[in-house]
Scaffold this motif. Structure first.
Motif, PDB file in Angstrom:
ATOM      1  N   ILE A  67       0.844  -1.208   0.000  1.00 32.21           N
ATOM      2  CA  ILE A  67       0.000   0.000   0.000  1.00 32.21           C
ATOM      3  C   ILE A  67       0.877   1.255   0.000  1.00 32.21           C
ATOM      4  N   ARG A  68       1.963   1.243   0.771  1.00 29.79           N
ATOM      5  CA  ARG A  68       2.867   2.406   0.761  1.00 29.79           C
ATOM      6  C   ARG A  68       3.383   2.663  -0.652  1.00 29.79           C
ATOM      7  N   LEU A  96       3.842   6.536  -0.692  1.00 28.63           N
ATOM      8  CA  LEU A  96       4.347   6.835   0.657  1.00 28.63           C
ATOM      9  C   LEU A  96       5.740   6.227   0.778  1.00 28.63           C
ATOM     10  N   PRO A  97       6.575   6.731   1.697  1.00 27.82           N
ATOM     11  CA  PRO A  97       7.913   6.137   1.851  1.00 27.82           C
ATOM     12  C   PRO A  97       7.809   4.633   2.143  1.00 27.82           C
ATOM     13  N   ASP A 133       5.737  12.704   5.195  1.00 25.13           N
ATOM     14  CA  ASP A 133       6.980  12.658   4.416  1.00 25.13           C
ATOM     15  C   ASP A 133       8.181  12.208   5.238  1.00 25.13           C
ATOM     16  N   ALA A 134       8.442  12.928   6.334  1.00 26.90           N
ATOM     17  CA  ALA A 134       9.615  12.589   7.127  1.00 26.90           C
ATOM     18  C   ALA A 134       9.322  11.402   8.046  1.00 26.90           C
ATOM     19  N   LEU A 135       8.151  11.419   8.671  1.00 27.31           N
ATOM     20  CA  LEU A 135       7.904  10.458   9.748  1.00 27.31           C
ATOM     21  C   LEU A 135       7.782   9.022   9.246  1.00 27.31           C
ATOM     22  N   LEU A 136       7.174   8.829   8.071  1.00 22.80           N
ATOM     23  CA  LEU A 136       7.044   7.449   7.576  1.00 22.80           C
ATOM     24  C   LEU A 136       8.369   6.890   7.085  1.00 22.80           C
ATOM     25  N   LEU A 183      13.688  13.237  15.681  1.00 21.71           N
ATOM     26  CA  LEU A 183      12.374  13.556  15.118  1.00 21.71           C
ATOM     27  C   LEU A 183      11.869  14.916  15.537  1.00 21.71           C
ATOM     28  N   LYS A 184      12.523  15.515  16.544  1.00 21.05           N
ATOM     29  CA  LYS A 184      11.981  16.724  17.166  1.00 21.05           C
ATOM     30  C   LYS A 184      11.470  17.741  16.161  1.00 21.05           C
ATOM     31  N   GLU A 185      12.273  18.014  15.137  1.00 18.04           N
ATOM     32  CA  GLU A 185      11.874  19.096  14.230  1.00 18.04           C
ATOM     33  C   GLU A 185      10.675  18.719  13.360  1.00 18.04           C
ATOM     34  N   ASP A 186      10.367  17.426  13.315  1.00 13.45           N
ATOM     35  CA  ASP A 186       9.198  17.006  12.548  1.00 13.45           C
ATOM     36  C   ASP A 186       7.962  16.833  13.427  1.00 13.45           C
TER      37      ASP A 186
END
Lengths: 374, 374
Positions: free
Chosen positions: A283-284, A289-290, B313-316, B356-359
């Motif tokens: 699915i990603r 999605l990444p 975008d960043a988190l995944l 992850l802080k900045e995200d």
């Protein structure tokens, strides 16, 4: 994001289970009114080529499949109309015809068993002269779970095989006296990034997958060759999503058997046993999605429940055994669920698996011995 | 098995996500037509007391709740008509009135902050004389996520607090100058078998849970006392399902704050971080299936997404970060999703979290420091 899936079986169901937490909604197209994915989205009951049903899928942001025998022409039509179909029709066209598939493997230098197309009795006799007994006579199209196959052990098998399969386009394949079977699952996104899951060992009976285990405990060279085969195939097809290539291992040879342009039973263990499951990664990839991590979380052993779900009484008491009831009616030969057992190490997993033997339906109790010694 | 749930929010949604693989089907009753659990079952849109809606729930094999403020009288009526309601109305009655709840804790020797019922201004002044400032003035009923509370720091806060809350039945609670907060989740089945999840540390802001981490890294004595409190409560209530008791830790004291007769935000990390999640175990208990293992699979840190989902975008891209979009519309102060980060050890988790802080949306970036030092 709205995802349309051609096919509403357990694979679509598990894709939805993985995709809903990603924020996706699902629409399934299936000819069967009781398709089990319907519990997790909108089910459109129609034949594959039904125009108004396909219009409803076309309203989705992405379209994918849970069934390799969806007509490739349908996928082409959807793509030609500008709808993002992932994986694309070319992968289905290649997987739907065993002859095309074998020739594709050859063109990629993936070793295959000797094979020959069979369009009539003369072809068959010529092919048998060359390939020899035992050999498998298979329909070129619409085969899955061992359907449309006949094992020719001696010339006496010729007549009944021909009676059963003779009015199809066929392929004869030499029998591979393999040591074991394994399967490599690759996920690839639209930008060409690829990740392989740990190689799975698989055990079949009566043409159906019964057990799978990961990691496969093969030497690194073999594993790398299997991964290279999977990557080559995904790259060649410009594939988007998860793809599984089933392999025979015979001595130091590794032979391509067949591939599935979809999520695959041999990697169901990834739901709990890998960091990000094949379903979530499919699915990603389909949704841009990444990609998720394909690393092993813990060694895993998967049991397929075929025909009917076993009793939950004993099995749900096993710590780290994870239950997957597909919500399907019982029927002989039907995949109705699976369970995955995890443990911190394979040696820790084996005794737990062996203790389950008396609670496992036939023939899993017997087949288990093929895997626990790996 | 068909399970009816009073409430169709994210807790019902995650119960269904866990219960569908066990073979369950779900019916949700919720006053809101866009209740997010509706994606996973039949949604009956009606008020809690609507007779025909309750008839539809009554057709289920089991009935449970995703919301602690379902009127206990509704649950009593269903139970009196012979329908298996789990947990039962008594747990809701106790949790719905802060005064009853505090007295229950006292009766079980669970220490609590000083408190007094407040039915008028005279009561309030008397209670403040005894308890002193700072103190929390709270409505006895219908409070959750910090709603219906006023912090009295000085006598000058009295008038605005009374203007806001004075026409409710109230309770005054002494302020606890706690070192940290934690929460214990217990699952209990109908036969009285109980299992505790590893203690979670929690961090709140503006009355809402923002972060949770497990294991709590407290000394064994404290953990055992927290577990004992949770077990006492579940035992006393003859509780079936998952229950969470929120606790303050101040020096070597451990004080009961409140409990929730349902699955709880502080244990969302159990989906990936425990062998069997709180959601699955709640459904197992409610459906009389064997309880699952509550052991830690890996240290976990959960981020609540409040107001709106952050960008994927960043988190995944973070390996072993698991995404839970509840499929809800964005709205300030609304819990719309969460994510759980796992790692093999807590020291391995911390640097990943800090990166992850900045995200992370406000105020999670700031709150993170409260947890990473544990």
């Amino acid at each position: 994001m709205k995802v349309g899936i051609l096919g509403g079986g357990q694979l679509a169901r598990m894709m939805a289970q993985a995709g809903i937490p990603l924020g996706c909604e699902f629409v399934f197209l299936d000819p069967k009114a009781d398709a089990c994915a319907g519990q997790l989205g909108e089910l459109v009951v129609a034949e594959w080529e039904d125009a108004s049903a396909l219009d409803r899928l076309s309203a989705c942001d992405r379209i994918t499949c849970d069934f390799e025998n969806v007509p490739a022409t349908v996928l082409e039509r959807l793509a030609d109309a500008g709808h993002p179909v992932r994986p694309a029709a070319n992968a289905f066209a290649a997987a739907q015809d065993r002859l095309t598939e074998k020739r594709l493997f050859e063109s990629l230098d993936i070793e295959v068993a000797p094979f020959a197309p069979v369009s009539g009795r003369t072809d068959l006799l010529d092919a048998l002269d060359r390939i020899g007994y035992p050999a498998l006579l298979k329909t070129r199209r619409m085969g899955y779970d061992g359907k449309g196959q006949y094992l020719l052990r001696t010339p006496e098998d010729l007549e009944p095989a021909w009676a059963e399969l003779g009015d199809h386009e066929l392929i004869l394949e030499g029998w591979v006296d393999f040591d074991f079977e394994c399967a490599i699952t690759v996920v690839r996104n639209a930008e060409g990034e690829m990740r392989c899951y740990p190689l799975s060992r698989t055990v079949h009976a009566d043409g159906m997958l019964r057990l799978a285990a990961a990691p496969a405990n093969v030497d690194a060279g073999l594993r790398e060759r299997a991964e290279a085969c999977g990557r080559l195939l995904a790259e060649h097809l410009d594939y988007v999503g998860c793809l599984t290539l089933e392999l025979f291992v015979a001595g130091d040879r590794i032979l391509g058997n067949e591939f599935a342009p979809r999520v695959h039973n041999s990697a169901h263990w990834t739901i709990e046993g890998a960091v990000c499951s094949q379903f979530e990664n499919h699915i990603r990839a389909v949704c841009d999605l990444p990609l998720g991590a394909t690393a092993l979380r813990a060694p895993a052993l998967m049991f397929n429940w075929i025909g009917a779900m076993p009793s939950t009484d004993a099995l749900l008491n096993v710590p780290d055994l994870h239950w997957h009831d597909y919500g399907k009616q019982s029927r002989p030969g039907r995949k109705v669920g699976h369970a995955t057992l995890l443990a911190e190490t394979w040696p820790a997993l084996v005794p737990v698996a062996l203790e389950l033997k008396e609670d496992l339906p036939q023939p899993l109790d017997r087949l288990l011995d093929k895997l626990v010694s790996i």
